[in-house]
Design a protein around this motif. Structure first.
Motif, mmCIF file in Angstrom:
data_model
loop_
_atom_site.group_PDB
_atom_site.id
_atom_site.type_symbol
_atom_site.label_atom_id
_atom_site.label_comp_id
_atom_site.label_asym_id
_atom_site.label_seq_id
_atom_site.Cartn_x
_atom_site.Cartn_y
_atom_site.Cartn_z
ATOM 1 N N ARG A 1 -3.435 3.918 -3.324
ATOM 2 C CA ARG A 1 -2.913 2.617 -3.747
ATOM 3 C C ARG A 1 -3.417 1.462 -2.880
ATOM 4 N N LEU A 2 -4.140 1.778 -1.812
ATOM 5 C CA LEU A 2 -4.566 0.723 -0.881
ATOM 6 C C LEU A 2 -5.387 -0.350 -1.587
ATOM 7 N N ARG A 3 -5.019 -1.593 -1.327
ATOM 8 C CA ARG A 3 -5.791 -2.719 -1.834
ATOM 9 C C ARG A 3 -6.427 -3.531 -0.710
ATOM 10 N N VAL A 4 -5.835 -3.468 0.490
ATOM 11 C CA VAL A 4 -6.368 -4.261 1.593
ATOM 12 C C VAL A 4 -6.084 -3.560 2.918
ATOM 13 N N VAL A 5 -7.077 -3.611 3.804
ATOM 14 C CA VAL A 5 -6.904 -3.241 5.209
ATOM 15 C C VAL A 5 -7.122 -4.521 6.000
ATOM 16 N N ALA A 6 -6.065 -4.996 6.633
ATOM 17 C CA ALA A 6 -6.126 -6.243 7.399
ATOM 18 C C ALA A 6 -6.059 -5.900 8.877
ATOM 19 N N THR B 1 4.012 -2.248 -0.815
ATOM 20 C CA THR B 1 4.346 -1.741 0.512
ATOM 21 C C THR B 1 3.213 -1.999 1.499
ATOM 22 N N VAL B 2 3.584 -2.552 2.642
ATOM 23 C CA VAL B 2 2.651 -2.779 3.746
ATOM 24 C C VAL B 2 3.052 -1.867 4.896
ATOM 25 N N VAL B 3 2.101 -1.111 5.425
ATOM 26 C CA VAL B 3 2.377 -0.339 6.634
ATOM 27 C C VAL B 3 1.658 -1.013 7.799
ATOM 28 N N VAL B 4 2.386 -1.175 8.895
ATOM 29 C CA VAL B 4 1.862 -1.825 10.092
ATOM 30 C C VAL B 4 1.708 -0.747 11.153
ATOM 31 N N SER B 5 0.485 -0.503 11.589
ATOM 32 C CA SER B 5 0.190 0.674 12.405
ATOM 33 C C SER B 5 0.735 0.598 13.820
ATOM 34 N N SER C 1 7.763 -12.931 1.692
ATOM 35 C CA SER C 1 6.903 -13.017 0.510
ATOM 36 C C SER C 1 7.189 -11.906 -0.488
ATOM 37 N N GLY C 2 8.258 -11.142 -0.229
ATOM 38 C CA GLY C 2 8.683 -10.116 -1.167
ATOM 39 C C GLY C 2 8.044 -8.756 -0.958
ATOM 40 N N LEU C 3 7.386 -8.550 0.170
ATOM 41 C CA LEU C 3 6.728 -7.280 0.433
ATOM 42 C C LEU C 3 7.652 -6.345 1.211
ATOM 43 N N ASP C 4 7.511 -5.057 0.951
ATOM 44 C CA ASP C 4 8.227 -4.030 1.704
ATOM 45 C C ASP C 4 7.366 -3.679 2.919
ATOM 46 N N VAL C 5 7.828 -3.992 4.105
ATOM 47 C CA VAL C 5 7.024 -3.830 5.320
ATOM 48 C C VAL C 5 7.598 -2.701 6.168
ATOM 49 N N VAL C 6 6.752 -1.706 6.442
ATOM 50 C CA VAL C 6 7.131 -0.564 7.268
ATOM 51 C C VAL C 6 6.352 -0.672 8.578
ATOM 52 N N VAL C 7 7.045 -0.830 9.683
ATOM 53 C CA VAL C 7 6.402 -1.073 10.968
ATOM 54 C C VAL C 7 6.552 0.144 11.873
ATOM 55 N N ALA D 1 -3.668 8.329 8.126
ATOM 56 C CA ALA D 1 -3.786 8.854 6.768
ATOM 57 C C ALA D 1 -2.410 9.103 6.160
ATOM 58 N N ALA D 2 -1.505 9.653 6.946
ATOM 59 C CA ALA D 2 -0.146 9.900 6.453
ATOM 60 C C ALA D 2 0.572 8.591 6.169
ATOM 61 N N MET D 3 0.345 7.578 7.009
ATOM 62 C CA MET D 3 1.029 6.292 6.831
ATOM 63 C C MET D 3 0.619 5.588 5.540
ATOM 64 N N VAL D 4 -0.650 5.720 5.152
ATOM 65 C CA VAL D 4 -1.137 4.943 4.005
ATOM 66 C C VAL D 4 -0.991 5.674 2.678
ATOM 67 N N ALA D 5 -0.438 6.861 2.696
ATOM 68 C CA ALA D 5 -0.376 7.674 1.469
ATOM 69 C C ALA D 5 0.268 6.928 0.310
ATOM 70 N N ASP D 6 1.318 6.159 0.578
ATOM 71 C CA ASP D 6 2.021 5.420 -0.480
ATOM 72 C C ASP D 6 1.984 3.915 -0.232
ATOM 73 N N ALA D 7 0.966 3.449 0.475
ATOM 74 C CA ALA D 7 0.911 2.044 0.876
ATOM 75 C C ALA D 7 -0.074 1.261 0.022
ATOM 76 N N ASP D 8 0.247 -0.008 -0.167
ATOM 77 C CA ASP D 8 -0.671 -0.933 -0.839
ATOM 78 C C ASP D 8 -1.527 -1.699 0.158
ATOM 79 N N ALA D 9 -1.073 -1.767 1.401
ATOM 80 C CA ALA D 9 -1.809 -2.497 2.434
ATOM 81 C C ALA D 9 -1.587 -1.835 3.782
ATOM 82 N N LEU D 10 -2.612 -1.903 4.611
ATOM 83 C CA LEU D 10 -2.524 -1.445 6.001
ATOM 84 C C LEU D 10 -2.851 -2.630 6.894
#
Length: 330
Positions: free
Chosen positions: A68-73, A4-8, A22-28, A41-50
């Motif tokens: 679960r965060l692996r990357v902040v882009a 899951t990617v969250v887009v702020s 690319s098969g990612l679940d993107v929440v914008v 903080a609330a947005m990234v609670a269940d996210a793999d990327a921000l």
């Protein structure tokens, strides 16, 4: 289950599509307003990327909220809004979007130099107000020459070098620079620049243009003491980061005639601008952070940020990791 990617904040649709394809679940979050620390903080609670922007403050509290965060882009070249050390402690890669905005920012730097030195904004307002009646030898908007003047560049990265090329080859300017690391002699010769101490550069330059990153060492680099070293006919231009300049000190220097003018695209407490700067109109030009603001470049930045996310979440090494030594992104 897809990562899951969250887009702020709002992003160009093609960059969102790139991640989804690319098969990612993107929440914008479809807004151009920063969400704030608790919201992030609330947005990234269940996210793999921000995927964030430079107006999002990503600090320890945000990083700790995303186990679960692996990357902040970040969709920006600068990353001083991210606590990189904290990200490394949490095993989170931080990526940025370098290499695409230096030419646009160099263009805007020269727009500010010309606008402040030649009083372009004042002239425009003069005409629109119906005050232009005739050409006169001593008209109100007499400015300062740019061609052949001496330009002092603080910070000689990609943007500083792009500005130096425009100055030397386009405007016949004598270019000096100060940088934490001096350029090799062959590059100095190629650019036609000479290295000076910061104090020497301030004293010799007709235009001082800032292109240094924001670090503890460069915070308020231009303060009262620095401004006192500048010529009374000199102009200060800042297209890097607002906190490099003590805005209260700059307003005092401009108001007293200690220096002649300023062109600013960034601010110490952005988007707030010091009220004393807002009150100054002669040879002072204020822009709303337009350095990279061309359609082409902003879309490229979004694409690079999205590509960084995809690489980090699909097992590849993102090409733009700023904390690679501390984080295993494989």
């Amino acid at each position: 289950m897809p990562a899951t990617v969250v887009v702020s904040q709002s992003l160009f649709p093609e960059s969102i599509a790139l991640m989804r394809e690319s098969g990612l679940d993107v929440v914008v979050r479809d807004s151009d307003e920063p969400v704030g620390g608790e919201g992030l903080a609330a947005m990234v609670a269940d996210a793999d990327a921000l995927l964030c922007q430079l107006t999002d403050a990503v600090d320890e509290s945000v990083l700790a909220a995303g186990p679960r965060l692996r990357v902040v882009a970040t969709c920006s070249a600068g990353f001083d809004h991210i606590d990189v050390a904290a990200a490394s402690r949490h095993g989170v890669a931080v990526t940025n979007t370098p290499g695409v905005l230096h030419e646009d920012t160099a263009d805007l730097t020269f727009a500010l130099i010309l606008a402040s030195a030649r009083r372009v904004v004042e002239g425009d307002a003069f005409v629109r107000a119906g005050r232009f009646k005739r050409w006169t030898l001593h008209q109100e908007q007499l400015g300062l020459p740019v061609h052949g003047a001496r330009l002092g560049i603080v910070g000689m990265g990609q943007i500083g070098r792009a500005v130096a090329r425009r100055a030397a080859h386009g405007f016949g300017m004598e270019v000096c620079y100060h940088s934490r690391t001096r350029l090799p002699a062959d590059i100095e010769r190629e650019l036609g620049v000479r290295h000076l101490s910061f104090e020497e550069l301030l004293g010799e330059s007709d235009v001082v243009s800032l292109h240094a990153p924001l670090t503890p060492a460069t915070h308020h680099l231009v303060d009262d003491a620095a401004l006192q070293r500048m010529k009374p006919t000199a102009i200060l231009v800042n297209t890097s980061r607002g906190p490099l300049v003590d805005e209260a000190a700059l307003a005092r220097a401009l108001g007293s005639g200690q220096i002649a003018g300023a062109g600013l695209d960034v601010y110490e407490d952005e988007p707030r601008v010091h009220p004393d700067l807002l009150a100054l109109t002669e040879r002072v030009v204020l822009l709303p952070h337009l350095g990279s603001a061309t359609e082409k470049t902003r879309r490229q930045m979004a694409e690079i940020a999205a590509t960084n996310v995809v690489a980090a979440l699909t097992g590849d090494v993102p090409p733009n990791v700023v904390n690679a030594e501390a984080v295993d992104v494989g």
